[in-house]
Design a protein around this motif. Structure first.
Motif, PDB file in Angstrom:
ATOM      1  N   LEU A 288       0.791  -1.272   0.328  1.00  0.00           N
ATOM      2  CA  LEU A 288      -0.002  -0.004  -0.130  1.00  0.00           C
ATOM      3  C   LEU A 288       0.932   1.308  -0.158  1.00  0.00           C
ATOM      4  O   LEU A 288       0.475   2.204  -0.749  1.00  0.00           O
ATOM      5  CB  LEU A 288      -0.990  -0.080   1.134  1.00  0.00           C
ATOM      6  CG  LEU A 288      -2.006   1.058   1.422  1.00  0.00           C
ATOM      7  CD1 LEU A 288      -2.770   1.231   0.021  1.00  0.00           C
ATOM      8  CD2 LEU A 288      -2.843   1.015   2.444  1.00  0.00           C
ATOM      9  N   ALA A 289       1.848   1.278   0.606  1.00  0.00           N
ATOM     10  CA  ALA A 289       2.884   2.603   0.636  1.00  0.00           C
ATOM     11  C   ALA A 289       3.377   2.937  -0.413  1.00  0.00           C
ATOM     12  O   ALA A 289       3.593   4.043  -1.007  1.00  0.00           O
ATOM     13  CB  ALA A 289       3.950   2.245   1.955  1.00  0.00           C
ATOM     14  N   ASP A 290       3.732   1.720  -1.109  1.00  0.00           N
ATOM     15  CA  ASP A 290       4.095   1.997  -2.578  1.00  0.00           C
ATOM     16  C   ASP A 290       3.135   2.772  -3.409  1.00  0.00           C
ATOM     17  O   ASP A 290       3.562   3.462  -4.505  1.00  0.00           O
ATOM     18  CB  ASP A 290       4.557   0.608  -3.096  1.00  0.00           C
ATOM     19  CG  ASP A 290       5.651  -0.258  -2.476  1.00  0.00           C
ATOM     20  OD1 ASP A 290       6.663   0.689  -2.177  1.00  0.00           O
ATOM     21  OD2 ASP A 290       5.388  -1.124  -2.160  1.00  0.00           O
ATOM     22  N   GLN A 291       1.915   2.639  -3.301  1.00  0.00           N
ATOM     23  CA  GLN A 291       0.735   2.915  -4.102  1.00  0.00           C
ATOM     24  C   GLN A 291       0.828   4.713  -3.856  1.00  0.00           C
ATOM     25  O   GLN A 291       0.759   5.603  -4.949  1.00  0.00           O
ATOM     26  CB  GLN A 291      -0.576   2.360  -3.973  1.00  0.00           C
ATOM     27  CG  GLN A 291      -0.494   1.018  -3.776  1.00  0.00           C
ATOM     28  CD  GLN A 291       0.106   0.369  -5.106  1.00  0.00           C
ATOM     29  OE1 GLN A 291      -0.280   0.639  -6.333  1.00  0.00           O
ATOM     30  NE2 GLN A 291       0.856  -0.778  -4.849  1.00  0.00           N
ATOM     31  N   TYR A 292       0.858   4.955  -2.337  1.00  0.00           N
ATOM     32  CA  TYR A 292       1.131   6.306  -2.073  1.00  0.00           C
ATOM     33  C   TYR A 292       2.255   7.073  -2.565  1.00  0.00           C
ATOM     34  O   TYR A 292       2.222   8.038  -3.186  1.00  0.00           O
ATOM     35  CB  TYR A 292       0.924   6.640  -0.693  1.00  0.00           C
ATOM     36  CG  TYR A 292      -0.331   6.521  -0.333  1.00  0.00           C
ATOM     37  CD1 TYR A 292      -1.283   7.718   0.026  1.00  0.00           C
ATOM     38  CD2 TYR A 292      -0.939   5.197   0.125  1.00  0.00           C
ATOM     39  CE1 TYR A 292      -2.431   7.391   0.802  1.00  0.00           C
ATOM     40  CE2 TYR A 292      -2.283   5.120   0.645  1.00  0.00           C
ATOM     41  CZ  TYR A 292      -3.260   6.462   0.935  1.00  0.00           C
ATOM     42  OH  TYR A 292      -4.229   6.192   1.461  1.00  0.00           O
ATOM     43  N   GLU A 293       3.195   6.344  -2.671  1.00  0.00           N
ATOM     44  CA  GLU A 293       4.667   6.846  -3.233  1.00  0.00           C
ATOM     45  C   GLU A 293       4.544   7.075  -4.961  1.00  0.00           C
ATOM     46  O   GLU A 293       4.802   8.223  -5.250  1.00  0.00           O
ATOM     47  CB  GLU A 293       5.828   5.968  -3.139  1.00  0.00           C
ATOM     48  CG  GLU A 293       7.147   6.491  -3.312  1.00  0.00           C
ATOM     49  CD  GLU A 293       7.294   7.802  -2.547  1.00  0.00           C
ATOM     50  OE1 GLU A 293       7.884   8.694  -2.994  1.00  0.00           O
ATOM     51  OE2 GLU A 293       6.760   7.906  -1.062  1.00  0.00           O
ATOM     52  N   THR A 294       3.724   6.139  -5.517  1.00  0.00           N
ATOM     53  CA  THR A 294       3.448   6.412  -6.802  1.00  0.00           C
ATOM     54  C   THR A 294       2.589   7.517  -7.045  1.00  0.00           C
ATOM     55  O   THR A 294       2.817   8.431  -8.052  1.00  0.00           O
ATOM     56  CB  THR A 294       2.805   5.188  -7.506  1.00  0.00           C
ATOM     57  OG1 THR A 294       3.520   3.960  -7.304  1.00  0.00           O
ATOM     58  CG2 THR A 294       2.414   5.419  -8.875  1.00  0.00           C
ATOM     59  N   ALA A 295       1.576   7.781  -6.371  1.00  0.00           N
ATOM     60  CA  ALA A 295       0.641   8.801  -6.342  1.00  0.00           C
ATOM     61  C   ALA A 295       1.485  10.153  -6.114  1.00  0.00           C
ATOM     62  O   ALA A 295       1.153  10.997  -6.938  1.00  0.00           O
ATOM     63  CB  ALA A 295      -0.512   8.881  -5.260  1.00  0.00           C
ATOM     64  N   ARG A 296       2.403  10.178  -5.406  1.00  0.00           N
ATOM     65  CA  ARG A 296       3.314  11.454  -5.244  1.00  0.00           C
ATOM     66  C   ARG A 296       4.364  11.559  -6.566  1.00  0.00           C
ATOM     67  O   ARG A 296       4.488  12.785  -7.065  1.00  0.00           O
ATOM     68  CB  ARG A 296       4.209  11.315  -4.065  1.00  0.00           C
ATOM     69  CG  ARG A 296       5.204  12.325  -3.922  1.00  0.00           C
ATOM     70  CD  ARG A 296       6.051  12.201  -2.559  1.00  0.00           C
ATOM     71  NE  ARG A 296       5.457  13.209  -1.267  1.00  0.00           N
ATOM     72  CZ  ARG A 296       5.824  12.607  -0.149  1.00  0.00           C
ATOM     73  NH1 ARG A 296       6.662  11.833   0.030  1.00  0.00           N
ATOM     74  NH2 ARG A 296       5.230  13.500   0.884  1.00  0.00           N
ATOM     75  N   THR A 297       5.017  10.452  -6.829  1.00  0.00           N
ATOM     76  CA  THR A 297       6.107  10.744  -7.626  1.00  0.00           C
ATOM     77  C   THR A 297       5.961  10.559  -9.181  1.00  0.00           C
ATOM     78  O   THR A 297       6.619  11.232 -10.011  1.00  0.00           O
ATOM     79  CB  THR A 297       7.428   9.713  -7.517  1.00  0.00           C
ATOM     80  OG1 THR A 297       6.819   8.200  -7.440  1.00  0.00           O
ATOM     81  CG2 THR A 297       7.943   9.879  -5.788  1.00  0.00           C
ATOM     82  N   VAL A 298       4.653   9.923  -9.285  1.00  0.00           N
ATOM     83  CA  VAL A 298       4.250   9.528 -10.933  1.00  0.00           C
ATOM     84  C   VAL A 298       3.283  10.585 -11.240  1.00  0.00           C
ATOM     85  O   VAL A 298       3.400  11.287 -12.247  1.00  0.00           O
ATOM     86  CB  VAL A 298       3.784   8.190 -11.142  1.00  0.00           C
ATOM     87  CG1 VAL A 298       3.244   8.088 -12.589  1.00  0.00           C
ATOM     88  CG2 VAL A 298       4.900   7.290 -10.951  1.00  0.00           C
ATOM     89  N   HIS A 299       2.076  10.649 -10.179  1.00  0.00           N
ATOM     90  CA  HIS A 299       1.088  11.757 -10.602  1.00  0.00           C
ATOM     91  C   HIS A 299       0.976  12.991  -9.911  1.00  0.00           C
ATOM     92  O   HIS A 299       0.186  13.905 -10.188  1.00  0.00           O
ATOM     93  CB  HIS A 299      -0.261  10.863 -10.124  1.00  0.00           C
ATOM     94  CG  HIS A 299      -0.601   9.476 -10.634  1.00  0.00           C
ATOM     95  ND1 HIS A 299      -0.850   9.526 -11.997  1.00  0.00           N
ATOM     96  CD2 HIS A 299      -0.146   8.274 -10.499  1.00  0.00           C
ATOM     97  CE1 HIS A 299      -1.033   8.122 -12.232  1.00  0.00           C
ATOM     98  NE2 HIS A 299      -0.467   7.641 -11.205  1.00  0.00           N
TER      99      HIS A 299
END
Length: 339
Positions: A288-299
Motif C-alpha cells: 500500500l505505501a508504494d501506491q501512495y509513493e506512486t501517487a506522489r512521484t508519478v502523478h
C-alpha cells in the motif's frame, strides 16, 4: 509514506502473502513454485485476451494451493495486519473467499471463523492494523454460490475488528452478468454489509453502469475505466461510490501500459472518492505505501492531496468512529510535521 495514517480497503487474502511466506508454505507442504512467485518482482500480464488472465489466475491458484490449513490461514491474517501496520495502515478490510480454503478446515463456516478469529486477535496487537473482513464471491462460479456466501457473511456481520463488514464479487469481470448476482448483494445489504464488487478494470464504463444498477455498490474494486465515459463517471461521483484504485495491478495486468496512464488525477479532478489499494502484493510486487509513493512521484500529488486520499480511505471504510477520529488527528499531524 509509512508515517501517513491510512485505511486499506482492497487487499486479497492469498495475494497479501509475502514472498517469504509462500516459499515457506510451499516447502512445508512439498509443493513446487514457479520463479515468478519467488523472485519478488512484479509480473506483467496481457489481459486483452483470455490467455493473459489465465496466466494471472494460474499464478494465483498456485499460491492459494500452498494454504493448507488453519495455521496457514492464521499466519496470512496476522502477517498482513502487521505488515500493513508497519507502513501506516490503521484499518484493513481483508477480502476472502472462504470456499477456497474450506476443504482443509471442514467447510466454509470454519474457514470464515478462523479468519475472523485471527483478525480479532491480531487487532489487539500493538502496531498491527485493525482487521475486518470482506467476504467475496467469484464471478467464475454459479450465482447461487454467491447467495450462499452472502448468507454466511450476513451471519457474521458486525462493526469493528474481527467482523464481516462487506460483501464483494471478484475474479474475471468478463464472466457472468452483473444482474445475476443482484440477489446475493440484496441479502448482504439487508444485513448492513457494504457492497464492494469489482468492476471497471477489465471492462469499461458499461460494466460500471451495470454494476451500479445491479449491486448498488458503496465502493467499486478498481472502477478506473469509468473515466472513459463522462456520464458514467458523473453517476459514480453523484452516488458517492468510492473507487478502490490499485495503480500497480492496473499496470501489471496490462490495463494501462505505464503508471502515468493510470487515471488517478482525472478521477480526483472529477470529484471521485478514491481509496488506494495494493490488491495482490505477492503477484504485483508492491504494497500500500508504494501506491501512495506512486501517487506522489508519478502523478504529482502534493502532501495535502495525499492526506486527502488517506482521509477518503477512512471515509469509505467501515472503520469504527474512534479509529477514524484518531486517524484524522494524526493525518493533520503528518501534514504539519517537518519534511
Amino acid at each position: 509514506m509509512g508515517a501517513l495514517p491510512k485505511a486499506h480497503l482492497h487487499l486479497h487474502f492469498t495475494g497479501s502473502m509475502s514472498v517469504r511466506t509462500v516459499r515457506e508454505m510451499a516447502l512445508e507442504h512439498g509443493l513446487p513454485l514457479p520463479a515468478t512467485l519467488t523472485d519478488g518482482a512484479a509480473t506483467r500480464f496481457d489481459i486483452s485476451d483470455s490467455r493473459g488472465w489465465f496466466r494471472f489466475q494460474r499464478l494465483y491458484d498456485v499460491a492459494r494451493a500452498c494454504v493448507r490449513g488453519e495455521g496457514d490461514m492464521r499466519r496470512i491474517v496476522r502477517e498482513g495486519a502487521l505488515e500493513d501496520g508497519a507502513e501506516g495502515s490503521r484499518w484493513l478490510e481483508l477480502q476472502v473467499d472462504p470456499t477456497s480454503y474450506a476443504p482443509f478446515v471442514g467447510g466454509i463456516t470454519p474457514a470464515l471463523e478462523i479468519v475472523l478469529d485471527e483478525a480479532a486477535a491480531v487487532s489487539r496487537v500493538a502496531g498491527a492494523a485493525q482487521v475486518a473482513v470482506v467476504v467475496a464471491a467469484s464471478r467464475m462460479r454459479h450465482p447461487l454460490e454467491a447467495r450462499t456466501l452472502a448468507r454466511l457473511a450476513a451471519r457474521y456481520a458486525g462493526d469493528g475488528p474481527g467482523a464481516v463488514v462487506g460483501f464483494g464479487l471478484s475474479n474475471d469481470e468478463r464472466r457472468g452478468h452483473a444482474a445475476e448476482f443482484e440477489p446475493a448483494f440484496r441479502i448482504a445489504r439487508r444485513a448492513g454489509l457494504a457492497s464492494v464488487p469489482h468492476a471497471g478494470e477489465l471492462l469499461g464504463p458499461q460494466a460500471v453502469s451495470e454494476t451500479l444498477e445491479a449491486m448498488a455498490p458503496d465502493r467499486l474494486g478498481h472502477g478506473v475505466r469509468s473515466v472513459e465515459d463522462p456520464r458514467v463517471l458523473e453517476r459514480v461521483v453523484a452516488a458517492g461510490v468510492a473507487l478502490e484504485v490499485c495503480p500497480a495491478s492496473n499496470v501489471s495486468l496490462g490495463v494501462y501500459d505505464v503508471p502515468e496512464e493510470v487515471p488517478l488525477r482525472r478521477l480526483l479532478d472529477a470529484g471521485a472518492v478514491v481509496a488506494l489499494g495494493a490488491d495482490d502484493p505477492l503477484i504485483f510486487g508492491s504494497r500500500l505505501a508504494d501506491q501512495y509513493e506512486t501517487a506522489r512521484t508519478v502523478h504529482g500529488l502534493s502532501d495535502a492531496e495525499l492526506a486527502g486520499l488517506a482521509r477518503a480511505s477512512f471515509a469509505a471504510s467501515r472503520a469504527p468512529a474512534e479509529v477514524r477520529a484518531a486517524a484524522e488527528r494524526d493525518i493533520e499531524g503528518w501534514l504539519g510535521s517537518p519534511g
